[in-house]
Design a protein around this motif. Structure first.
Motif, short mmCIF file in Angstrom:
data_model
loop_
_atom_site.label_atom_id
_atom_site.label_comp_id
_atom_site.label_asym_id
_atom_site.label_seq_id
_atom_site.Cartn_x
_atom_site.Cartn_y
_atom_site.Cartn_z
N ALA A 50 71.34 20.89 -47.64
CA ALA A 50 70.55 21.18 -46.45
C ALA A 50 69.29 20.31 -46.37
N MET A 51 68.88 19.70 -47.50
CA MET A 51 67.65 18.89 -47.51
C MET A 51 67.91 17.46 -47.95
N LYS A 52 69.16 17.02 -47.88
CA LYS A 52 69.48 15.69 -48.39
C LYS A 52 68.78 14.56 -47.63
N ASP A 53 68.39 14.81 -46.39
CA ASP A 53 67.72 13.78 -45.60
C ASP A 53 66.24 14.04 -45.40
N TYR A 54 65.70 15.04 -46.08
CA TYR A 54 64.30 15.40 -45.89
C TYR A 54 63.39 14.40 -46.60
N VAL A 55 62.36 13.95 -45.91
CA VAL A 55 61.34 13.07 -46.47
C VAL A 55 60.00 13.80 -46.40
N PRO B 78 68.76 22.73 -59.94
CA PRO B 78 69.75 23.47 -59.16
C PRO B 78 69.17 23.73 -57.77
N GLU B 79 70.03 24.07 -56.85
CA GLU B 79 69.61 24.25 -55.46
C GLU B 79 68.44 25.23 -55.35
N PHE B 80 67.32 24.71 -54.82
CA PHE B 80 66.09 25.48 -54.63
C PHE B 80 65.63 26.19 -55.91
N SER B 81 66.02 25.64 -57.04
CA SER B 81 65.61 26.19 -58.35
C SER B 81 66.02 27.64 -58.52
N CYS B 82 67.18 28.00 -57.98
CA CYS B 82 67.61 29.40 -57.92
C CYS B 82 68.34 29.91 -59.14
N THR B 83 68.60 29.06 -60.14
CA THR B 83 69.31 29.54 -61.32
C THR B 83 68.80 28.82 -62.56
N VAL B 84 69.35 29.17 -63.73
CA VAL B 84 68.80 28.70 -65.00
C VAL B 84 69.69 27.66 -65.67
N THR B 85 70.65 27.10 -64.93
CA THR B 85 71.36 25.89 -65.32
C THR B 85 71.17 24.89 -64.18
N THR B 86 71.65 23.65 -64.36
CA THR B 86 71.35 22.63 -63.36
C THR B 86 72.63 22.00 -62.85
N ASN B 87 73.12 22.54 -61.74
CA ASN B 87 74.26 21.92 -61.04
C ASN B 87 74.17 22.29 -59.57
N THR C 197 77.44 25.99 -46.99
CA THR C 197 76.76 24.79 -47.45
C THR C 197 76.08 25.01 -48.81
N PHE C 198 75.84 26.27 -49.15
CA PHE C 198 74.98 26.58 -50.28
C PHE C 198 75.77 27.04 -51.51
N MET C 199 75.14 26.89 -52.66
CA MET C 199 75.75 27.27 -53.93
C MET C 199 75.85 28.79 -54.06
N PRO C 200 76.80 29.29 -54.85
CA PRO C 200 76.95 30.74 -55.02
C PRO C 200 75.68 31.41 -55.52
N TYR C 201 74.94 30.75 -56.42
CA TYR C 201 73.74 31.38 -56.96
C TYR C 201 72.66 31.52 -55.88
N THR C 202 72.60 30.58 -54.94
CA THR C 202 71.63 30.70 -53.85
C THR C 202 72.01 31.84 -52.91
N ARG C 203 73.29 31.90 -52.60
CA ARG C 203 73.75 32.98 -51.71
C ARG C 203 73.54 34.34 -52.35
N ALA C 204 73.73 34.44 -53.66
CA ALA C 204 73.54 35.72 -54.35
C ALA C 204 72.09 36.18 -54.26
N LEU C 205 71.15 35.24 -54.39
CA LEU C 205 69.74 35.60 -54.30
C LEU C 205 69.40 36.08 -52.89
N VAL C 206 69.94 35.40 -51.89
CA VAL C 206 69.71 35.80 -50.50
C VAL C 206 70.36 37.14 -50.20
N ASP C 207 71.55 37.36 -50.74
CA ASP C 207 72.21 38.65 -50.55
C ASP C 207 71.35 39.79 -51.09
#
Length: 476
Positions: free
Chosen positions: A98-103, A128-137, A331-341
């Motif tokens: 979602a932020m791949k083109d953000y400057v 990781p996406e928006f720093s939402c988890t404790v591994t990096t993918n 568009t988002f990773m499962p860990y991001t969606r889980a936090l939003v849920d």
């Protein structure tokens, strides 16, 4: 000295050699770039790189040193900046499609200070996406791997920073910590990382107001960690919670003889692997060798405190991402969606309860601190987890028991809840997987200098160079 040895040289030693004119910033940056070309295809610590620009800045720094002109605190050092904070005019992706083109249109306070101190940003480090988890993918950048064992994770969310330092591709790196995101990757990669007192380092809105969230340094040595912290910290005109006056921490070795240190093997409720427990107890002997008195204590915490942490994180962190994620969830990773849920079931009462739980926790810890200057415990309950772990569906076992895939193997979250307690993660040994383990050095509220002084004393006995070219396996 080979290029690989130069790449692993402690930052403070590189600065000494720059001033002595026995090493130039150009040679230093070249060594980092050369090392990155060898290991990055496997490690994947970097997102965007700025190698040509870094070499141009290194040449300017070289001229200053050669001419004997005044130089700044980080003049000529290659600094990896977590791809979460912003630098005006450069991309900041937060690991998200979602932020791949953000400057970025502004520069974050800690980055502003690193640049003003003469640091050279040669690369952004993966998160990781928006720093939402404790591994990096992430879907955008893929999986970042641990240089000690590529099958395992370097931790997160500052996993790109830790992987870069451990593989010798940065001199220093920035990180941020909302649930352990500096300390976890420091532990899994054999580094020093500081979660400073909330407000010690300025941050961007709105998370400058989230007491769980802090920016801080990662480094291969305790002295380097302090070097970067002293650049980052202090009041800032754009952050009303940044503490004044600035606290400058001494990097001079000072004794801790006679200090009373409390030890909790599991904070009362975590399942701890044999590797971690053994290495933690050996680390305690290092403090005893430094003259400290170490005694085991029972804090009295129970596993239900983690529910309070998640209530806080889901309410603020998940809530801040809800609108963006709900526009296009796939568009988002499962860990991001889980936090939003989690944010969808949050309410003011749950958020208030999280604060009440933190206060109860501190009432127990304060009894320990009435007798002891520091508390020591493991940073993680396992050396690491598989590199592709997502914190949601991955099954994690410790001693045959299944634990929560996000917070069941990390002992860091309680000290984000107790946000005024500074914490250093320091290396404690190796697990059977070849991956390092770490300890947390926890201080009284606002006593950042105590945890850093203890880290220096610990390192003086144990020795520098935990992450070094002689120890890191060759990346293939």
């Amino acid at each position: 000295m080979t290029k690989t040895e130069l790449a692993y040289l402690p930052a403070y030693k590189s600065l000494e050699m720059f001033k002595a004119k026995t090493l130039s910033p150009v040679e230093h940056i070249e060594a980092l770039i050369d090392r990155a070309s060898a290991v990055e295809p496997k490690v994947n610590a970097f997102t965007n790189t700025y190698f040509d620009e870094a070499m141009d800045k290194a040449r300017l720094a070289e001229k200053k040193y050669a001419a004997g002109k005044p130089t700044r605190k980080l003049e000529g050092l290659g600094i990896g900046i977590k791809d979460e904070s912003e630098i005006r005019g450069l991309p900041t992706t937060n690991g998200s499609l979602a932020m791949k083109d953000y400057v970025a249109t502004h520069t974050s306070p800690v980055n502003e200070r690193i640049l003003r101190a003469g640091g050279i940003v040669h690369a952004r480090t993966a998160t990781p996406e928006f720093s939402c988890t404790v591994t990096t993918n992430s879907k955008l950048w893929g999986i970042t791997r641990n240089p000690w064992n590529p099958e395992l994770s370097p931790g997160g969310s500052s996993g790109g920073s830790s992987a870069s330092l451990a593989s010798g591709t940065s001199a220093l790196c920035s990180g941020s910590d909302i649930g352990g995101s500096i300390r976890i990757p420091a532990s899994t990669c054999g580094l020093y990382g500081l979660k400073p007192t909330f407000g010690r380092n300025p941050a961007d809105s709105p998370f400058n107001l989230d007491q769980y969230a802090v920016d801080g340094p990662l480094a291969r040595t305790a002295k380097d960690m302090i070097l970067l912290q002293n650049v980052m910290c202090g009041p800032h005109k754009d952050d009303m919670v940044s503490l004044r006056p600035k606290l400058s921490i001494s990097s001079k070795l000072q004794p801790i003889k006679g200090w009373k240190i409390a030890y909790s093997p599991n904070l009362g409720f975590y399942e701890i692997s044999d590797d971690v427990r053994r290495n933690t107890e050996e680390a305690l002997d290092t403090f005893r060798d430094a003259g400290a008195v170490v005694e085991q204590v029972d804090i009295g915490w129970t596993e239900d405190i983690l529910a309070g942490a998640m209530q806080h994180l889901e309410h603020l962190f998940g809530g801040s991402l809800a609108e963006l994620v709900n526009e296009n969830p796939k568009t988002f990773m499962p860990y991001t969606r889980a936090l939003v849920d989690g944010a969808t079931t949050s309410n003011a009462a749950k958020f208030l309860e999280a604060g009440e739980i933190a206060n109860r926790m501190y009432s127990e810890l304060s009894k320990v601190f009435a007798k002891y200057r520091l508390l020591i415990c493991p940073t993680t309950a396992l050396p690491s987890v598989p590199a592709d772990s997502d914190g949601v569906s991955t099954q994690i076992f410790i001693n045959g028991q299944r634990v929560h895939p996000l917070h069941g193997w990390i002992l860091t979250v309680p000290f984000n809840m107790l946000c005024r307690c500074p914490v250093v993660s320091a290396p404690s040994g190796f697990g059977q997987s070849g991956v390092p383990t770490g300890i947390q050095i926890v201080g009284h509220t606002y006593r950042d200098q105590d945890v850093c002084r203890a880290a220096l004393a610990y390192e003086a006995v144990r020795g520098e160079g935990f992450a070094s070219p002689e120890k890191i396996p060759k990346m293939r």
